[in-house]
Design a protein around this motif. Structure first.
Motif, short mmCIF file in Angstrom:
data_model
loop_
_atom_site.label_atom_id
_atom_site.label_comp_id
_atom_site.label_asym_id
_atom_site.label_seq_id
_atom_site.Cartn_x
_atom_site.Cartn_y
_atom_site.Cartn_z
N LEU A 71 39.41 43.19 35.55
CA LEU A 71 40.36 42.50 36.42
C LEU A 71 39.78 42.31 37.82
O LEU A 71 39.93 41.22 38.42
N ALA A 72 39.11 43.32 38.34
CA ALA A 72 38.52 43.21 39.67
C ALA A 72 37.48 42.10 39.72
O ALA A 72 37.40 41.33 40.69
N SER A 73 36.68 41.98 38.66
CA SER A 73 35.66 40.92 38.61
C SER A 73 36.32 39.54 38.54
O SER A 73 35.89 38.60 39.22
N LEU A 74 37.36 39.40 37.72
CA LEU A 74 38.06 38.13 37.63
C LEU A 74 38.69 37.75 38.96
O LEU A 74 38.60 36.60 39.41
N THR A 101 50.23 33.51 28.95
CA THR A 101 51.06 34.10 30.00
C THR A 101 50.95 33.19 31.23
O THR A 101 50.19 32.21 31.21
N PRO A 102 51.68 33.46 32.29
CA PRO A 102 51.58 32.59 33.47
C PRO A 102 50.17 32.41 34.00
O PRO A 102 49.86 31.37 34.59
N HIS A 103 49.30 33.40 33.80
CA HIS A 103 47.95 33.31 34.38
C HIS A 103 46.84 33.44 33.34
O HIS A 103 45.68 33.57 33.70
N GLY A 130 46.00 34.88 40.37
CA GLY A 130 47.28 35.57 40.32
C GLY A 130 47.41 36.48 39.10
O GLY A 130 48.41 37.19 38.96
N ILE A 131 46.42 36.48 38.22
CA ILE A 131 46.45 37.35 37.06
C ILE A 131 46.60 38.80 37.48
O ILE A 131 46.01 39.24 38.47
N ASP A 132 47.41 39.55 36.74
CA ASP A 132 47.62 40.95 37.11
C ASP A 132 47.22 41.88 35.96
O ASP A 132 46.87 41.44 34.86
N ALA A 133 47.30 43.18 36.24
CA ALA A 133 46.84 44.19 35.28
C ALA A 133 47.65 44.15 33.99
O ALA A 133 47.10 44.33 32.90
N GLY A 134 48.95 43.92 34.10
CA GLY A 134 49.80 43.90 32.92
C GLY A 134 49.43 42.77 31.98
O GLY A 134 49.37 42.95 30.75
#
Length: 371
Positions: free
Chosen positions: A41-44, A120-122, A96-100
């Motif tokens: 996620l951090a890389s994205l 999903t939204p992102h 805006g992608i999140d961990a969930g």
């Protein structure tokens, strides 16, 4: 995308694949897969600081970002296997992608994952599966010869751009047609790679791809090659571009149009030709075909033209492709017809609505598919 962002995407894939693999050894919420997903996620998120989205496309077992393959390796190969195993040809990560979201995607991506992959939204998914309808309720899959998600996505961008902004951009259209030509040349049955295309339910969009395919199959069977073959494909792809100027309520109306609605619909050849003439980079043949594809062989169609009018052969070729695909496609007001039934109608109308020699050639192609 710059090199640093490409490296970030590469790292994200590596950590995501490792997280998916380790989830088979640990519980999904165990620290190890969770830590790896956090790194992915951090890389994205780092890459998404400078771009709004990251689009990944699978083509010939390679993973492309911005049209260029990521460095090959076990992680990339495994990611491609995971995606294609779930029928995914395109994957987009949006800012805006999140961990969930990423955790849910990783859990479902894993072999034996809980439920189908979902957008999903992102996180957006593109499933590309080309099927040939051999008749109502008789469909065969052609996975090995499917048009690539990348080429279909390029044309979708063109289509949506005209739909939203009423302006056509020629960029990439020739490359889309070149890819379709390459696919057809690999076919033993030239009419096999026809839509419907999963997750693309806009009739005009899907129909345009089919007419392009049918035009190319006809032209190749007649020995046409080179720049003219490409122009014939482009003409098929854009023959109905004028319909994007028709009000949606008329274009999608179930059942038959009333007289006023029909007059609106009959203007689409003029509107399409004008749009193509005004677009730099579009071959003149495409504008001719957009104007002529409803004329009919005996000129009894529309728009009205002088009795001395000579149609371009590509327009008559497109009329056959257009008619065939319209009848083999299920619509809200009628079922798809069987191929033998369509062949009978073409025979009946050749010499009147359709060019007799081109109709005969098309029926020969159709017989190879039906045999």
């Amino acid at each position: 995308m710059n090199e640093l962002n490409r490296q970030a995407v590469q790292a994200a894939v590596r950590n995501l694949v490792t997280a998916v693999s380790s989830s088979a050894l640990y519980a999904p919420d165990h620290q190890q897969p969770s830590r790896l997903r956090e790194k992915a996620l951090a890389s994205l998120q780092h890459a998404l600081e400078t771009v709004a989205e990251i689009a990944l496309v699978v083509i010939d077992d390679e993973l492309l970002v911005d049209g260029a393959p990521l460095d090959s390796g076990l992680y990339i190969e495994r990611f491609v296997e995971l995606l294609t195993g779930r029928g995914v040809g395109q994957l987009k990560f949006l800012r805006g992608i999140d961990a969930g979201e990423l955790a849910a995607f990783a859990r479902r991506l894993a072999p034996g994952g809980n439920g189908p992959l979902k957008a999903t939204p992102h996180i957006r998914l593109g499933r590309v599966e080309v099927r040939f309808a051999g008749g109502a309720g008789n469909e065969a899959t052609a996975d090995a010869t499917s048009f690539s998600a990348d080429e279909v996505a390029r044309f979708r961008e063109v289509y949506e751009g005209v739909s939203k902004h009423r302006r056509l951009k020629a960029t990439g259209i020739a490359e889309v047609v070149d890819a379709f030509i390459a696919t057809l040349r690999r076919q033993a049955q030239p009419l096999l790679p026809l839509a419907p295309l999963r997750d693309m339910d806009e009739y005009t969009f899907t129909h345009s791809i089919n007419v392009c395919t049918l035009n190319l199959a006809q032209a190749i069977s007649l020995g046409i090659d080179g720049p003219l073959l490409r122009d014939i494909g482009i003409a098929g792809l854009l023959h109905d571009i004028g319909k994007l100027f028709v009000p949606t309520e008329v274009l999608t109306k179930p059942g038959y149009l009333d007289e006023d609605e029909w007059q609106v619909m009959r203007r689409h050849p003029h509107q399409g030709a004008r749009c193509l003439i005004e677009t730099p980079g579009i071959p003149p043949l495409a504008a001719i075909v957009a104007f002529e594809h409803h004329l009919k062989h005996d000129l009894s169609g529309y728009p009205a033209v002088p009795a001395s009018w000579r149609q371009h052969p590509c327009s008559e070729m497109t009329a056959i492709s257009d008619f065939f695909d319209a009848l083999r496609t299920h619509r809200t007001y009628r079922d798809a017809m069987e191929l033998k039934e369509i062949a009978g109608i073409l025979l009946e109308k050749r010499g009147q609505e359709f060019h007799p020699l081109l109709t005969r050639n098309f029926l020969l192609l159709l017989s190879r598919t039906m045999s």
